[in-house]
Design an enzyme around this catalytic site. Sequence first.
Site, mmCIF file in Angstrom:
data_model
loop_
_atom_site.group_PDB
_atom_site.id
_atom_site.type_symbol
_atom_site.label_atom_id
_atom_site.label_comp_id
_atom_site.label_asym_id
_atom_site.label_seq_id
_atom_site.Cartn_x
_atom_site.Cartn_y
_atom_site.Cartn_z
ATOM 1 N N PRO A 92 -16.267 20.223 -40.116
ATOM 2 C CG PRO A 92 -18.059 18.980 -40.950
ATOM 3 C CD PRO A 92 -17.168 19.136 -39.750
ATOM 4 C CG ASP B 186 -22.167 20.511 -42.852
ATOM 5 O OD1 ASP B 186 -22.735 19.537 -43.360
ATOM 6 O OD2 ASP B 186 -22.676 21.187 -41.940
ATOM 7 C CD1 TRP C 140 -27.629 19.862 -36.496
ATOM 8 C CD2 TRP C 140 -25.404 20.012 -36.310
ATOM 9 N NE1 TRP C 140 -27.310 21.191 -36.376
ATOM 10 C CE2 TRP C 140 -25.959 21.304 -36.258
ATOM 11 C CE3 TRP C 140 -24.023 19.849 -36.220
ATOM 12 C CZ2 TRP C 140 -25.172 22.441 -36.117
ATOM 13 C CZ3 TRP C 140 -23.237 20.989 -36.076
ATOM 14 C CH2 TRP C 140 -23.818 22.265 -36.032
ATOM 15 C CD GLN D 186 -20.471 23.573 -34.381
ATOM 16 O OE1 GLN D 186 -20.957 22.457 -34.438
ATOM 17 N NE2 GLN D 186 -20.848 24.556 -35.179
ATOM 18 C CD1 TRP E 258 -19.213 17.715 -35.922
ATOM 19 C CD2 TRP E 258 -17.402 18.582 -34.945
ATOM 20 N NE1 TRP E 258 -18.101 17.085 -36.440
ATOM 21 C CE2 TRP E 258 -16.983 17.603 -35.853
ATOM 22 C CE3 TRP E 258 -16.444 19.283 -34.208
ATOM 23 C CZ2 TRP E 258 -15.633 17.306 -36.048
ATOM 24 C CZ3 TRP E 258 -15.113 18.989 -34.403
ATOM 25 C CH2 TRP E 258 -14.715 18.003 -35.314
ATOM 26 C CE LYS F 187 -24.930 36.516 -32.700
ATOM 27 N NZ LYS F 187 -26.147 35.738 -32.504
ATOM 28 C CE LYS G 130 -23.856 38.528 -44.908
ATOM 29 N NZ LYS G 130 -24.554 37.270 -45.113
#
Length: 1136
Positions: free
Chosen positions: A102, A141, A599, A636, A640, A681, A684
């Site tokens: 999610p 999520d 989590w 993850q 997850w 990387k 913003k």
Amino acid sequence: MWRPRPAQKPRSRAKTAAPHWSWLTASLRTSAPKVGRTAHGVGRTVGLMAAYERFAPLPDSAAVRPAALEEQLVAQWREERVFEALQAARKDAPRFVFWEGPPTANGKPGIHHVFARTIKDAVCRFRTMEGKYVVRKAGWDTHGLPVELGVEKELGISGKPQIEAYGVAQFNARCRESVWRYKQDWEQLSERIGYWLDYADPYVTYDDAYVESVWNLLARFHKAGMAYRGKRVLPYCGRCGTGLSSHELGQPGVYRDVLDPSVHVRFQVVGGAHGESLLAWTTTPWTLPSNIALAVHPDQPYVLARVALPVAKGAEKGSAGSEVVWIAQARAQAVLGEHEVLDVKPGKALAGLRYQPLFSADVPFVEPGAWTPDPQGLHAVYTAEYVTMEDGTGIVHQAAAYGVDDWEVARKHRLPIKQAVGAEGRLVCAVGGVAQGTFFKEADEGLTEDLKRRGLLFRKAKDPHSYPHCWRCDTPLFYYAVPAWYLRTSAMKERMIELNKQVRWIPPEIGSGRFGEWLENNIDWNISRDRYWGTPLPFWVCDGCGAEEAIGSRAELEAKAGGLSSTFDFHKPSIDEPHWPCAQCGHTMRRTKSVLDCWFDSGAMPYAQWHWPFGAGRAQAEAQFPADFIAEGLDQTRGWFYTLHAIGTFVQSLPDANFPQGPVYKTCVVNGLILDKDGVKMSKRLGNIVDPWAAVGEHGADAVRWYLLSSGATHLPKRFDPAGILEVRRKFFGTLINSWKFFADYARLGQGFDPARSSPVAARPEIDRWLVSRTQSTIVDVRAKLADYDLAGACRALEQFVVDEISNWYIRRNRTRFWKGEWTADRDACFHTLHAALEAVALLMAPLAPFMAESIWLRLTPNTGSVHAQLLPQAQPALIDRALEDSMQLVVRLVEMGRALRERAKRGIRQPLRAVHVRASDESALALLRTGFASEQILAELNIKAFGSLATDDGGVCRLKAKANFRVLGKKVGGLMKAVAAAIDTLAPESVAQLRAGHTLSLQVEGQRVELAPEDVDIKVETSGDLDVETDGRLVVWIDAQLDEELLAEGWAREVVSRINALRKDAGLEVEDRIALYVQASGERLAAAMSKHAELLRSETMATQLVLGSPAPSTFAQATHDLGAEGSVTLALQKT
RNA sequence: CGGGCAGUAGCCUAGGUGGUUUUGGCAGUCGGCUUAUAUCCGACCUAUCGCGGGUUCAACUCCCGCCUGCCCAACCA
């Protein structure tokens, strides 16, 4: 039940307008339920799917602006509910279990999400095309700190006190709303990139049903003794009364340079022979009353040093006597200055040494929770790897309540925990003359004074250093052990490790490395968060005796609390209301205030998404367990991937849950980060974020998908370079579009190509059988790679097939067969061959580039429905001809060498040459070349009249040369290697020929005899002499570039044909148009050449009339071309 | 203090039980093919394969140490 349709056979096509579901059902041959026909109003209009004409051209925009075509398909798929219908049709098929991780919808989807989603989509589509039923349930999520922080910012408030003042109910209402901010973005982008997912019925982690399932899991953990209350050390603000997350600690201005005390303290060794003490250093004297142990580095040397006691000003040095202390050798000089070393020992030899506690005050102990403390362990020396020699004394004072590392040491040795400073940041008891209630920062001075008085202070100074402050109220923070709930995952460590070994990790090193290491070092999972917006922990604790109860369902809670209010929901603050008397002591059971680590929410999705174990959810969850496949980003691993694994491992141990034993997910594909084109990387701040919408809008989703899948290794950080996408578009998609155009344009010509007309493969020419064979081999190859989750490999295999084999070899070699002359069996054969190849491409690429595949498929085989509802073709082994494929490889190699030779001889390809000569070193190559097929292809492609010679290489043309095969010889001769290599280098060609013929050879090297076998050397040919040859080591090729009148004449004629055809095109003629043609040459020799090759001029240009040597009527399209020294030719033509 | 991954031409990239001149591509220059304006082909261009040691007849590859970058976990006397 559906069954695979036979591959490569023309499908029967309904001549009449098909009912609108026929496109799906026809190909599946399934008894598909009439899904959606009534309920969803599908098919009120006849779907566009059925409106395509066979062999219709792709719109021009396909190459120029692929987004237009794709957007149209998105709309069609949506309107005709293709995905829903497909899912319904597959309902009873064997399942391939996929779980969607999610995302949070309170942030915009980025290009990295496109990557992960492409992988997931490709695999799911592939499995669907294998005939499986792949449930693709979306999920969201919705809990967690980032959501809360976002709302805080939006409301212009910050910190828990302000949230409380604002009202938790309203606050959580805002949170609930805010998580949907970018829902549309997510759904639309997913749809746009072709990620098929069931967004109509997603799981949402804040839903009551979801929360109830999570509760049920937590209650089971608790019942199994796997959930306990403990302590967690985290940065804490005494004034706000709250712990800070690492995220908050990262706020600017949190770490500030302050002048703090820096004290060296003596810990007196119990029973020391010299009355020695252990010297420790701290910048937080207020933690000293809570000291429980000292830590040393196990492998660093420590010295027992005698050092002079400090003396009063003016007194003689050493007059005050001396003392003996333990200190790290590396720090002794810096801390002690002049000293005498009495003994040196490694840190581990100090372990177990006991010392006098600094303070006698009764500092309260607190329960660590995770272990039962052993009072025997107090006030002793332990080893810890984290101790450094950079500052201090190499002996670190341990106050477990106020340091994470300290806590770990205490946990390892089951030490009791002392806590002199409480949650408000104040002393909880009087100590060392400092009053109870003193703020911790203000206790430093008093405590230091007290130590000095008692002779335990070695040195005191003020050091500037960086110290964290609360970003809201500027109060100095301290690390503090706060109450927390834990899951005893360390108890399942062995099982988790065992199960992990059965997971197929892609790439494997993630499983064994990052994830495996993480499991090896597994510590209990802290699941509580002192926040507001999250799944509330279902743990009630008695405020009298501390008895615990875990609630596993709403019904249970209702029964306990004697009813719930009508406005009850599963979130704070409503959830904090129910309470009841404790069964043990009669006091009140109240809910633990904390919420759950989000989590856990996501890791619980296999169960909670179906509302397991309630009602129908039990069976649904069991049917979707374990996952055959999951895929997410590398980040993850400890998120997850871990939570799924941990919860799943526990759930399998439940006696009443019907989940099979084994890994929770069988295959886990991990994708790397996406960086910008310079490897930086995306952030913003730097403004280098790639907007997925922009990329998809400009290049199309297929090109973006293909680029992401095919460039580089999936798991490595990937640089996202728009130039790369452009290349994918040009090379692969451009070529494919052109191949389609070529096929489709000619297939519609005249009476047209009809795939229903039979054309037995065996009766087709070899070049056709070659492409048929390559088509079948590609089916085998791509299917195997897709099944192996090698998506990049599948892309590459398709690229090679389309670009090199279909376009640049088969079509190019057979161009004229598609348009020249009447419709014959031969003409039919090449259409059949190309048709089958394109059909295979459309099917095989469907999982990877769903739009282009669909576009081609619908035009190739109209009325069979979406390509995504088809089954992948089964390869027909009988049609694979290895020898033919090998032979063609050889042809290609020879052609390439031949072209290089022509280049150097300055003979353009249109100029026919007399002969090509070949010497081959191995007989099998020679045999292949002697087949009529190979030589025919080579001669035609190279425009050469004949093979001048074709023979075994006897070294007569090129010098044979042997080179040592180091790999083989090295093992045999070892140290003699260099000398032997040199000897082999100088071998005479005759000797090399001997070796090549399979004989052994005996050498004398540095007085030793060395037997050379053929496999000990690599034999190459070296070019020599004035003959221009081309060689790849196995083949030697040269051409006879001599020209005579006849060859020249033909060359000119071919040149002229080319010009005529260019003129045809310039004049806007269609390929099937016939022309009247005038050719007027300027010179004698040219004119003769033209008349000699008049038939060639006519047939190659579709001319029905040819007039040589006369000027053309003025209405004709005209052009004059210079043919160099020979003069020029004036051409004129007109459509007849 | 930790765990993982990676460093190869101007740029990207492949390589593995160590074997000599290692791969492919992009960009650039020149040339060729094409009644498919997409491609493709040829030639040129180009790396002491992060640094330093070691093992070996032989190291980009194995071992040790270091440096740099990234990810995860941390943030401590």
